[in-house]
Write an enzyme that holds these catalytic residues in place. Structure first.
Site, short mmCIF file in Angstrom:
data_model
loop_
_atom_site.label_atom_id
_atom_site.label_comp_id
_atom_site.label_asym_id
_atom_site.label_seq_id
_atom_site.Cartn_x
_atom_site.Cartn_y
_atom_site.Cartn_z
N ASP A 43 -12.14 -9.42 4.16
CA ASP A 43 -13.37 -9.48 3.35
C ASP A 43 -13.89 -10.92 3.34
OD1 ASP A 43 -13.24 -6.75 2.55
OD2 ASP A 43 -14.06 -7.28 0.59
N TYR B 16 0.83 -1.21 0.00
CA TYR B 16 0.00 0.00 0.00
C TYR B 16 0.86 1.26 0.00
CZ TYR B 16 -4.57 -2.17 0.85
OH TYR B 16 -5.74 -2.87 0.72
N LYS C 173 3.65 -15.52 3.14
CA LYS C 173 3.92 -16.26 1.91
C LYS C 173 5.43 -16.45 1.84
CE LYS C 173 2.57 -18.11 -2.02
NZ LYS C 173 1.79 -19.35 -2.07
N ASP D 109 -6.16 -7.24 4.16
CA ASP D 109 -7.29 -6.64 3.45
C ASP D 109 -8.14 -7.74 2.83
OD1 ASP D 109 -8.87 -4.61 2.19
OD2 ASP D 109 -7.82 -5.08 0.33
N ASP E 49 -2.28 -18.56 1.14
CA ASP E 49 -3.23 -19.32 0.30
C ASP E 49 -3.91 -20.40 1.13
OD1 ASP E 49 -0.71 -20.49 0.46
OD2 ASP E 49 -0.62 -21.14 -1.63
C1 IPM Z 1 -10.37 -1.59 3.86
C2 IPM Z 1 -10.61 -1.00 2.50
C3 IPM Z 1 -9.47 -0.07 2.14
C4 IPM Z 1 -8.19 -0.88 2.12
C5 IPM Z 1 -9.67 0.69 0.82
C6 IPM Z 1 -10.97 1.46 0.79
C7 IPM Z 1 -8.51 1.58 0.51
O1 IPM Z 1 -10.80 -1.99 1.55
O2 IPM Z 1 -10.28 -0.83 4.85
O3 IPM Z 1 -10.28 -2.81 3.98
O4 IPM Z 1 -7.87 -1.50 1.10
O5 IPM Z 1 -7.51 -0.90 3.14
MN MN Z 2 -10.77 -4.02 2.36
#
Ligand code: IPM
Ligand code: MN
Length: 353
Positions: free
Chosen positions: A247, A142, A187, A243, A219
């Protein structure tokens, strides 16, 4: 307690869910006699439109001078579909994390008993899953050196020893306070940066003899989260992997709208939902405010106000049990509740208690 809270509603559904988060904080403050002051500030696409910068200096100052930041979400499709845009809403979020030194992002993944069936995974797999993903938040790809022209582009995944040590320390300490099981996700079979993480973690293990530490390739971890999420207690990983995995974690809880997080580090801590700005739902009163409300619970807990935090959690559980739910988690045939109705129900519940 006196609390000055910077409020950054941002974009998309941000302002709607934030309204409910603030209402819940107010209800708790009234109940426990805390003095809360809210200072609103711009960020994201909203800030680009108004002042040309996704994290303006004024916002930084407001955050710096606050005890905590309540953040909702940033992002707007007009930037997603424009690869040549010079400035993007997400840069505001990244600038906030970097400038406030928020290197540790704490993302709990939990199940709610009455929502287990909402997970795309089988009930018996997700039942009882309860772990924390600790995501490094100010390093890695990032923030590493970047380059882009029409033929070539790269992002550098750089980590230094102090960066790795400080996030692993947070993770070991979380493990000590929980079930004493830490999984370092990397990894290391391919990436040099991961090998540094593994080396440092192995060195630090000796200082935490009570913690069972294991190492898992990312993975494999992505798969294990789906086949045996109850395996995990505390998981720690670098920025990009964290990240992606968080999700995925939302599929265990049943909705992205249920996951709160806390970002902590050198300066003011930020409490924000894991989900994004969901622009398609903006203004429709359908977004789930619970991740924002649970982020407020994490804020109180951060300040040692455990009772306040658990009361919010109790109210959230009660709303779910009463089927006062936004559409994505509503039971079949259940009444439709919007963002504001769910928030209001929780506020009423807190006031009645
Ligand atoms: C998160 C989001 C952010 C990230 C984006 C919006 C930049 O997806 O907080 O997980 O990738 O960190
Ligand atoms: Mn995210």
């Amino acid at each position: 307690m006196k609390l000055k809270i910077a409020v950054l509603p941002g974009d998309g559904i941000g302002p709607e869910i934030m309204k409910q988060g603030v209402a819940v904080v107010n209800a708790i403050a009234d109940k426990f006699n805390h003095e809360v002051e809210f200072v609103y500030a711009l960020c994201g696409a909203d800030a680009i439109d108004k002042v040309g910068d996704p994290f303006p200096d004024d916002t930084f100052t407001v955050c710096k001078n606050a005890d905590a930041v309540l953040f909702a979400a940033v992002g707007d499709p007009k930037y997603d579909n424009n690869p040549t845009a010079k400035v993007r809403p997400e840069q505001g979020l990244l600038a906030m994390r970097k400038k406030l030194g928020l290197f540790a992002n704490i993302r709990p993944v939990q199940t709610f008993k009455c929502l287990v069936h909402k997970s795309p995974l089988k009930d018996e797999i997700v039942s009882g899953a309860d772990f924390i993903c600790i995501r490094e938040l100010t390093g890695g790809m990032y923030f590493g050196e970047k380059y882009q022209d029409d033929d070539k582009a790269y992002d550098t995944n750089m980590y230094t020893r102090p960066e790795v040590e400080r996030i692993l320390k947070v993770a070991f300490e979380y493990a000590m306070r929980r079930r004493k099981h830490l999984t370092v996700v990397d990894k290391a079979n391919v990436l040099a940066s991961s090998r540094l993480w593994r080396q440092v973690a192995k060195e630090m293990e000796a200082s935490y003899p009570e913690v069972t530490t294991d190492y898992m390739f990312v993975d494999n971890a992505a798969m294990r989260m789906l086949v045996e999420p109850t395996f995990f207690d505390v998981m720690v990983t670098e920025n990009t992997f964290g990240d992606i995995l968080t999700d995925e974690g939302s599929c265990i809880s049943g909705s992205m709208g249920l996951l709160p997080s806390a970002s902590t580090g050198e300066s003011t801590p930020v409490f924000e939902p894991v989900h994004g700005s969901w622009p398609q739902a903006a203004g429709k009163n359908i977004a789930n405010p619970l991740a924002q409300i649970l982020s407020a619970a994490m804020m109180f807990e951060y300040f040692g106000l455990k009772e306040e935090g658990s009361l919010i959690r109790k109210a959230v559980d009660a709303s779910l049990d009463a089927c006062v739910r936004t559409p994505e988690i509503q039971v079949e045939g259940g009444a439709a509740y919007g963002t504001s109705e769910v928030g209001q129900w929780i506020v009423d519940y807190l006031q009645r208690l």
